[in-house]
Design a protein around this motif. Structure first.
Motif, PDB file in Angstrom:
ATOM      1  N   TRP A  80      49.169  37.165  37.677  1.00 34.47           N
ATOM      2  CA  TRP A  80      48.276  37.696  38.701  1.00 34.47           C
ATOM      3  C   TRP A  80      47.154  36.713  38.983  1.00 34.47           C
ATOM      4  N   ARG A  81      46.454  36.983  40.076  1.00 37.28           N
ATOM      5  CA  ARG A  81      45.234  36.225  40.366  1.00 37.28           C
ATOM      6  C   ARG A  81      44.104  37.231  40.560  1.00 37.28           C
ATOM      7  N   ILE A  82      42.946  36.855  40.102  1.00 34.29           N
ATOM      8  CA  ILE A  82      41.774  37.716  40.236  1.00 34.29           C
ATOM      9  C   ILE A  82      41.156  37.462  41.597  1.00 34.29           C
ATOM     10  N   LEU A  83      40.989  38.533  42.359  1.00 31.75           N
ATOM     11  CA  LEU A  83      40.366  38.428  43.670  1.00 31.75           C
ATOM     12  C   LEU A  83      38.859  38.615  43.573  1.00 31.75           C
ATOM     13  N   ARG A  84      38.443  39.525  42.677  1.00 31.58           N
ATOM     14  CA  ARG A  84      37.013  39.811  42.530  1.00 31.58           C
ATOM     15  C   ARG A  84      36.789  40.626  41.263  1.00 31.58           C
ATOM     16  N   GLN A  85      35.647  40.412  40.630  1.00 28.19           N
ATOM     17  CA  GLN A  85      35.254  41.202  39.466  1.00 28.19           C
ATOM     18  C   GLN A  85      33.794  41.591  39.593  1.00 28.19           C
ATOM     19  N   ARG A  86      33.496  42.815  39.193  1.00 20.90           N
ATOM     20  CA  ARG A  86      32.115  43.313  39.194  1.00 20.90           C
ATOM     21  C   ARG A  86      31.891  44.093  37.901  1.00 20.90           C
ATOM     22  N   GLN A  87      30.688  43.992  37.356  1.00 21.96           N
ATOM     23  CA  GLN A  87      30.356  44.750  36.161  1.00 21.96           C
ATOM     24  C   GLN A  87      29.297  45.791  36.497  1.00 21.96           C
ATOM     25  N   PHE A  88      29.515  46.994  36.013  1.00 22.42           N
ATOM     26  CA  PHE A  88      28.586  48.107  36.174  1.00 22.42           C
ATOM     27  C   PHE A  88      28.343  48.682  34.785  1.00 22.42           C
ATOM     28  N   ASN A  89      27.224  48.286  34.174  1.00 24.04           N
ATOM     29  CA  ASN A  89      26.906  48.680  32.807  1.00 24.04           C
ATOM     30  C   ASN A  89      28.038  48.280  31.871  1.00 24.04           C
ATOM     31  N   LYS A  90      28.720  49.258  31.256  1.00 28.21           N
ATOM     32  CA  LYS A  90      29.776  48.957  30.286  1.00 28.21           C
ATOM     33  C   LYS A  90      31.172  48.987  30.905  1.00 28.21           C
ATOM     34  N   THR A  91      31.231  49.044  32.231  1.00 22.19           N
ATOM     35  CA  THR A  91      32.512  49.145  32.930  1.00 22.19           C
ATOM     36  C   THR A  91      32.678  47.986  33.900  1.00 22.19           C
ATOM     37  N   ASN A  92      33.862  47.426  33.926  1.00 26.80           N
ATOM     38  CA  ASN A  92      34.191  46.381  34.908  1.00 26.80           C
ATOM     39  C   ASN A  92      35.172  46.937  35.929  1.00 26.80           C
ATOM     40  N   ILE A  93      35.060  46.444  37.138  1.00 21.58           N
ATOM     41  CA  ILE A  93      36.034  46.710  38.188  1.00 21.58           C
ATOM     42  C   ILE A  93      36.614  45.342  38.547  1.00 21.58           C
ATOM     43  N   THR A  94      37.920  45.207  38.415  1.00 19.80           N
ATOM     44  CA  THR A  94      38.588  43.950  38.688  1.00 19.80           C
ATOM     45  C   THR A  94      39.657  44.174  39.756  1.00 19.80           C
ATOM     46  N   PHE A  95      39.618  43.356  40.800  1.00 26.53           N
ATOM     47  CA  PHE A  95      40.630  43.394  41.860  1.00 26.53           C
ATOM     48  C   PHE A  95      41.611  42.273  41.578  1.00 26.53           C
ATOM     49  N   VAL A  96      42.874  42.602  41.436  1.00 20.34           N
ATOM     50  CA  VAL A  96      43.888  41.592  41.162  1.00 20.34           C
ATOM     51  C   VAL A  96      45.058  41.761  42.108  1.00 20.34           C
ATOM     52  N   GLN A  97      45.789  40.676  42.280  1.00 20.67           N
ATOM     53  CA  GLN A  97      47.011  40.711  43.069  1.00 20.67           C
ATOM     54  C   GLN A  97      48.032  39.843  42.349  1.00 20.67           C
ATOM     55  N   LEU A  98      49.257  40.307  42.297  1.00 17.67           N
ATOM     56  CA  LEU A  98      50.297  39.567  41.614  1.00 17.67           C
ATOM     57  C   LEU A  98      50.630  38.294  42.360  1.00 17.67           C
ATOM     58  N   ASN A  99      50.916  37.252  41.612  1.00 15.02           N
ATOM     59  CA  ASN A  99      51.338  35.993  42.217  1.00 15.02           C
ATOM     60  C   ASN A  99      52.749  36.158  42.760  1.00 15.02           C
ATOM     61  N   PRO A 100      53.024  35.680  43.953  1.00 14.93           N
ATOM     62  CA  PRO A 100      54.351  35.823  44.535  1.00 14.93           C
ATOM     63  C   PRO A 100      55.443  35.146  43.706  1.00 14.93           C
ATOM     64  N   GLU A 101      55.098  34.122  42.951  1.00  7.40           N
ATOM     65  CA  GLU A 101      56.086  33.402  42.161  1.00  7.40           C
ATOM     66  C   GLU A 101      56.472  34.126  40.892  1.00  7.40           C
ATOM     67  N   SER A 102      55.703  35.173  40.497  1.00  4.98           N
ATOM     68  CA  SER A 102      55.933  35.857  39.219  1.00  4.98           C
ATOM     69  C   SER A 102      57.206  36.659  39.244  1.00  4.98           C
TER      70      SER A 102
END
Length: 102
Positions: A80-102
């Motif tokens: 996968w590739r990470i599109l964006r990550q954000r942290q909110f206190n003790k929680t993270n929100i991570t946006f990912v998308q699978l690599n087409p080659e995987s």
């Protein structure tokens, strides 16, 4: 005409329960439970590395909610590739998308 369908399901069962939607999903939200427990034996990283899940999800963008101490990192080996990550206190929100080659 496009349609929207929202499905609430256990992430472990989604590829089997919704097999007719294989590679036909645009957005996946994965939220707690995000740690391995007796009732949930898959973690965020397990899910992303699962070949069956990757095949089912296709090019969907995944929004992952996980504890800040769980590192979702990207390298040459990850499917996968990470599109964006954000942290909110003790929680993270991570946006990912699978690599087409995987």
């Amino acid at each position: 005409a496009s349609s929207t369908r929202i499905v609430k399901a256990d992430v472990q069962r989604v590829p089997k329960v919704l097999s007719e939607h294989k590679n036909n999903v645009d957005l996946i939200f994965a939220d707690p439970p995000y740690a391995k427990t007796s009732s949930c034996d898959i973690s965020v990283l397990d899910m992303l590395n699962s070949e069956g899940f990757r095949e089912w999800a296709g090019s969907a963008i995944m929004v992952l909610e996980h504890p800040a101490e769980v590192v979702v990192a990207q390298n040459d080996e990850t499917p996968w590739r990470i599109l964006r990550q954000r942290q909110f206190n003790k929680t993270n929100i991570t946006f990912v998308q699978l690599n087409p080659e995987s």
